[in-house]
Design a protein around this motif. Sequence first.
Motif, PDB file in Angstrom:
ATOM      1  N   LEU A 197      41.632 -41.125  59.602  1.00 18.93           N
ATOM      2  CA  LEU A 197      43.026 -41.122  59.168  1.00 18.93           C
ATOM      3  C   LEU A 197      43.155 -41.190  57.650  1.00 18.93           C
ATOM      4  CD1 LEU A 197      44.670 -43.447  61.863  1.00 18.93           C
ATOM      5  CD2 LEU A 197      44.506 -40.942  61.816  1.00 18.93           C
ATOM      6  N   GLN A 198      42.259 -41.993  57.010  1.00 24.45           N
ATOM      7  CA  GLN A 198      42.324 -42.086  55.554  1.00 24.45           C
ATOM      8  C   GLN A 198      42.018 -40.745  54.902  1.00 24.45           C
ATOM      9  OE1 GLN A 198      39.831 -45.524  54.362  1.00 24.45           O
ATOM     10  NE2 GLN A 198      41.559 -46.086  53.065  1.00 24.45           N
ATOM     11  N   ALA A 199      41.007 -40.077  55.407  1.00 21.06           N
ATOM     12  CA  ALA A 199      40.626 -38.783  54.830  1.00 21.06           C
ATOM     13  C   ALA A 199      41.716 -37.744  55.068  1.00 21.06           C
ATOM     14  CB  ALA A 199      39.299 -38.319  55.417  1.00 21.06           C
ATOM     15  N   ARG A 200      42.338 -37.775  56.245  1.00 26.07           N
ATOM     16  CA  ARG A 200      43.434 -36.846  56.504  1.00 26.07           C
ATOM     17  C   ARG A 200      44.605 -37.104  55.563  1.00 26.07           C
ATOM     18  NH1 ARG A 200      43.670 -34.531  61.929  1.00 26.07           N
ATOM     19  NH2 ARG A 200      45.925 -34.619  61.681  1.00 26.07           N
ATOM     20  N   ARG A 201      44.862 -38.366  55.289  1.00 25.13           N
ATOM     21  CA  ARG A 201      45.920 -38.717  54.356  1.00 25.13           C
ATOM     22  C   ARG A 201      45.590 -38.212  52.957  1.00 25.13           C
ATOM     23  NH1 ARG A 201      51.233 -40.238  53.230  1.00 25.13           N
ATOM     24  NH2 ARG A 201      51.276 -41.637  51.444  1.00 25.13           N
ATOM     25  N   ALA A 202      44.334 -38.388  52.517  1.00 19.76           N
ATOM     26  CA  ALA A 202      43.928 -37.906  51.194  1.00 19.76           C
ATOM     27  C   ALA A 202      44.066 -36.393  51.109  1.00 19.76           C
ATOM     28  CB  ALA A 202      42.493 -38.327  50.897  1.00 19.76           C
ATOM     29  N   THR A 470      52.874 -37.967  43.226  1.00 19.20           N
ATOM     30  CA  THR A 470      52.827 -37.158  44.439  1.00 19.20           C
ATOM     31  C   THR A 470      53.090 -38.013  45.677  1.00 19.20           C
ATOM     32  OG1 THR A 470      51.300 -35.562  43.455  1.00 19.20           O
ATOM     33  CG2 THR A 470      51.343 -35.690  45.854  1.00 19.20           C
ATOM     34  N   ILE A 471      52.488 -39.191  45.737  1.00 21.13           N
ATOM     35  CA  ILE A 471      52.689 -40.084  46.883  1.00 21.13           C
ATOM     36  C   ILE A 471      54.162 -40.491  46.982  1.00 21.13           C
ATOM     37  CG2 ILE A 471      52.082 -42.339  47.852  1.00 21.13           C
ATOM     38  CD1 ILE A 471      49.318 -41.967  46.502  1.00 21.13           C
ATOM     39  N   ALA A 472      54.793 -40.753  45.834  1.00 18.01           N
ATOM     40  CA  ALA A 472      56.225 -41.078  45.843  1.00 18.01           C
ATOM     41  C   ALA A 472      57.043 -39.887  46.355  1.00 18.01           C
ATOM     42  CB  ALA A 472      56.678 -41.475  44.439  1.00 18.01           C
ATOM     43  N   ASP A 473      56.656 -38.665  45.965  1.00 22.04           N
ATOM     44  CA  ASP A 473      57.358 -37.479  46.446  1.00 22.04           C
ATOM     45  C   ASP A 473      57.195 -37.331  47.953  1.00 22.04           C
ATOM     46  OD1 ASP A 473      58.219 -36.832  43.910  1.00 22.04           O
ATOM     47  OD2 ASP A 473      56.539 -35.486  43.504  1.00 22.04           O
ATOM     48  N   MET A 474      56.027 -37.637  48.471  1.00 24.67           N
ATOM     49  CA  MET A 474      55.794 -37.545  49.904  1.00 24.67           C
ATOM     50  C   MET A 474      56.660 -38.545  50.668  1.00 24.67           C
ATOM     51  SD  MET A 474      51.644 -37.148  49.765  1.00 24.67           S
ATOM     52  CE  MET A 474      51.412 -37.247  51.542  1.00 24.67           C
ATOM     53  N   ASN A 475      56.952 -39.653  50.024  1.00 26.52           N
ATOM     54  CA  ASN A 475      57.816 -40.665  50.640  1.00 26.52           C
ATOM     55  C   ASN A 475      59.292 -40.434  50.332  1.00 26.52           C
ATOM     56  OD1 ASN A 475      55.535 -41.935  51.641  1.00 26.52           O
ATOM     57  ND2 ASN A 475      55.378 -43.377  49.937  1.00 26.52           N
ATOM     58  N   SER A 491      42.445 -44.452  45.998  1.00 29.12           N
ATOM     59  CA  SER A 491      41.896 -43.112  46.280  1.00 29.12           C
ATOM     60  C   SER A 491      41.057 -42.572  45.147  1.00 29.12           C
ATOM     61  CB  SER A 491      43.060 -42.134  46.559  1.00 29.12           C
ATOM     62  OG  SER A 491      43.803 -42.540  47.686  1.00 29.12           O
ATOM     63  N   ARG A 492      40.705 -43.418  44.205  1.00 28.46           N
ATOM     64  CA  ARG A 492      39.888 -42.980  43.055  1.00 28.46           C
ATOM     65  C   ARG A 492      38.603 -43.802  42.939  1.00 28.46           C
ATOM     66  NH1 ARG A 492      40.579 -39.401  38.979  1.00 28.46           N
ATOM     67  NH2 ARG A 492      39.367 -39.819  37.101  1.00 28.46           N
ATOM     68  N   ARG A 493      38.127 -44.290  44.049  1.00 24.98           N
ATOM     69  CA  ARG A 493      36.847 -45.013  44.028  1.00 24.98           C
ATOM     70  C   ARG A 493      35.740 -44.010  44.359  1.00 24.98           C
ATOM     71  NH1 ARG A 493      35.664 -48.130  47.580  1.00 24.98           N
ATOM     72  NH2 ARG A 493      37.268 -47.799  49.165  1.00 24.98           N
ATOM     73  N   GLY A 494      35.016 -43.612  43.331  1.00 28.19           N
ATOM     74  CA  GLY A 494      34.006 -42.587  43.508  1.00 28.19           C
ATOM     75  C   GLY A 494      32.755 -43.108  44.175  1.00 28.19           C
TER      76      GLY A 494
END
Length: 499
Positions: A197-202, A470-475, A491-494
């Motif tokens: 689910l996390q990857a699909r969200r990303a 972008t996340i705010a736009d999605m919401n 989402s920026r932990r490499g």
Amino acid sequence: MSLALLTSRALVGLLAPEVTVEVHLANGLPAFTLVGLPDVEVREARDRVRAALQTACFEFPQRRITVNLAPADLPKEGGCFDLPIALGILAASGQIPADGLARYEFAGELSLTGELRPVRGALALARQACSSGRTLILPAANAPEAALVHGVRLLPAASLLAVAAHLCGHTPLPAYAGEPLAAPPAYPDLADVKGQLQARRALEVAASGQHSLLLFGPPGTGKSMLAQRLAGLLPPMSDDEALESAAILSVEGSFHPGLWSLRPLRAPHHSASTAALVGGGSTPRPGEISLAHNGVLFLDELPEFEKRVLEALREPLESGHITISRAARRAEFPARFQLVAAMNPCPCGYHGHPDGRCRCTPEQIARYHHKLSGPLLDRIDLMLEVPALPASELQSAAPGEASATVRERIAAARALQQARQGKPNALLAGAEIDRWCMPDAGGARLLASAIDRLGLSARGYHRILKVARTIADMNGVDTVCAPHVAEAVQSRRGPGTTP
């Protein structure tokens, strides 16, 4: 002495500058001289043209023939000059009338039987012919491609004899009537991916803002499946975008009308050279990043690419174009692609796997991660781990949302961005970020803490802001708040970082 002038076009990158084909017949020992910076393919036209004229029952003049391709300082390549050279010889020798040639542009490669074979770059030729107001005569096999240019006057021909009959007024060439475009092939569906689910969200965030994405995790967790479905989540291309993408494929020689308006998904093997990835060659040709223009470039097994190949991506990721310079030639190609990459966490691939099968040493893992430079990783917006799923979750997981459902949400987010700033969030820069992406007080405090903890560069800071926007736009929210910033930071932990 006799002289004939015809118009054709060369290919220089995506441009098709005009070339005047001058054919001069003079007394003297029979000879056929071709000047004007022709390459090997163009110089070989002498033999193709001679055989085609004789096979078509025309007389080949036993005189001194000089063909000049003007301007003289513009390199000429390809077989598209065969047809205008042959027609120029016929006009200069009085076998066809020369008074109507100025109304046309000609392109086509001749077979020894006089048949016309397709040429590269028909879209670029048609675009320039349309702007010049002339009618383009070209091989019938190129007609469906060239007809995609709105307003072009097109006369497809099957042979040299048919073109000559048209110019003589005996049998006019019929205008191209057009064919219905075939439905493009379907993209793989996101519903095929179970769990994650996390990857699909990303993936949805990346598609909503046109952000670059890096997925890392053990083999078989779905990284490649997810990446291959990104192109199918993107909104439909506009006519201008479709024409740009088609023109690049046309110059490269791989376009067919069934690809019209289909967002490209390019996935080069990790053995690809720098020239194959970004473009190059003695005659500059587009690379994978340009062939992926307005679409997706998928780099699987990212650390297995040569480091110098990956470093060549840094500038195009920022600028959206690539300039290829050689000693005598220079060409510029668009390269506004969306990068999605996948990699394993270690050389064996199983670092962090629940069964503990990884035997890589810390030095081996560090060396593997160091194949990706900091400046390259700094240009990737989203970096997410795709963990191995337990067997129980795989067996019980219900199918996920279909691509069509997710695509509707992505289209709505893109529409907000287009109405607000006229471009996707990933393309914002400078003052645009300050105007549209700055968070509220809670988000600013959270971001300040993340900068200190993660040691973010200025570029990394701006990329987190754009992802949060972008996340705010999605919401459907106008203000970037702390939860949006928190998700962007998370989402920026490499690879190689700790939570």
